[in-house]
Design a protein around this motif. Sequence first.
Motif, mmCIF file in Angstrom:
data_model
loop_
_atom_site.group_PDB
_atom_site.id
_atom_site.type_symbol
_atom_site.label_atom_id
_atom_site.label_comp_id
_atom_site.label_asym_id
_atom_site.label_seq_id
_atom_site.Cartn_x
_atom_site.Cartn_y
_atom_site.Cartn_z
ATOM 1 N N UNK A 91 0.840 -1.188 0.000
ATOM 2 C CA UNK A 91 0.000 0.000 0.000
ATOM 3 C C UNK A 91 0.878 1.242 0.000
ATOM 4 N N UNK A 92 0.350 2.317 -0.563
ATOM 5 C CA UNK A 92 1.013 3.622 -0.510
ATOM 6 C C UNK A 92 0.047 4.617 0.107
ATOM 7 N N UNK A 93 0.504 5.344 1.116
ATOM 8 C CA UNK A 93 -0.287 6.415 1.710
ATOM 9 C C UNK A 93 0.143 7.723 1.056
ATOM 10 N N UNK A 122 3.578 6.870 -6.602
ATOM 11 C CA UNK A 122 2.932 5.548 -6.515
ATOM 12 C C UNK A 122 3.616 4.636 -7.534
ATOM 13 N N UNK A 123 4.577 3.825 -7.097
ATOM 14 C CA UNK A 123 5.352 3.011 -8.049
ATOM 15 C C UNK A 123 4.555 1.820 -8.572
ATOM 16 N N UNK A 124 5.036 1.251 -9.658
ATOM 17 C CA UNK A 124 4.460 0.010 -10.166
ATOM 18 C C UNK A 124 4.565 -1.063 -9.096
ATOM 19 N N UNK A 135 -0.436 -2.169 -4.677
ATOM 20 C CA UNK A 135 -1.722 -2.882 -4.686
ATOM 21 C C UNK A 135 -2.890 -1.974 -4.344
ATOM 22 N N UNK A 136 -2.628 -0.873 -3.636
ATOM 23 C CA UNK A 136 -3.696 0.042 -3.261
ATOM 24 C C UNK A 136 -3.128 1.326 -2.687
ATOM 25 N N UNK A 137 -3.914 2.397 -2.783
ATOM 26 C CA UNK A 137 -3.484 3.712 -2.292
ATOM 27 C C UNK A 137 -4.478 4.227 -1.258
ATOM 28 N N UNK A 170 -10.268 6.306 0.100
ATOM 29 C CA UNK A 170 -10.304 7.761 0.208
ATOM 30 C C UNK A 170 -10.528 8.169 1.652
ATOM 31 N N UNK A 171 -9.563 8.921 2.204
ATOM 32 C CA UNK A 171 -9.676 9.439 3.563
ATOM 33 C C UNK A 171 -10.233 10.852 3.493
#
Length: 218
Positions: A33-35, A90-92, A95-97, A135-136
Amino acid sequence: MFRRTALFAAALAVLMVPFMTAPQAAPNGPVKLVALGDSLTAGYRLPADAAFPTVLERLLKAKGEDVTVSNAGVSGDTATGGLDRVDWSVPDGTAGVILELGANDMLRGTDPKVTEGALSAIIERLKARGIPVLLAGMQAAPNLGPDFKARFDAIFPALAERYGLTLYPFFLDGIVGDRAQHLDDMIHPNRQGVETIAARMLPTVDSFLDRIRQAPVR
């Protein structure tokens, strides 16, 4: 001649069995995951181990989840700033952001249409790459006036409905107004505040991970 052809066909059939019947291999390694956010994600004035992505990753691993949460928070970033850098932040293989942007737009009194447009473009960029979004949401301060607050607060549920996103309605839920969970600026969470945020968001992140795992492999 017939016997030789039959033997060749039988051998070919045996060779093809693994390709026809073997199940797809399970993906190796953790769910990545990427925040993507601003100072609330980055961990403003906090050590690295107290930033939201690190705390969330720790809580997930304590539950037995094989997940990493990368910190792509930039202090002072607006939704437009996030759009400018989303492709390289957001790199390749992501799996989710977890998308947490908009607070600085609100503090600057940016037209909510601009904020919504930038967030929408980020979501569409990620969608085009097959990357789901949690989405936060953010809420406007009351002193900005009821009209601005109504328009700003409506951005996040509207986007979640439009794109079918997992929504966490308010990133700062559980700490607003609590001095014990803020730095002295009463804007940014302190270490305890981040712990509260991550713990409250954890069930939503669990649901998000379920969606990721159930999505068809691209």
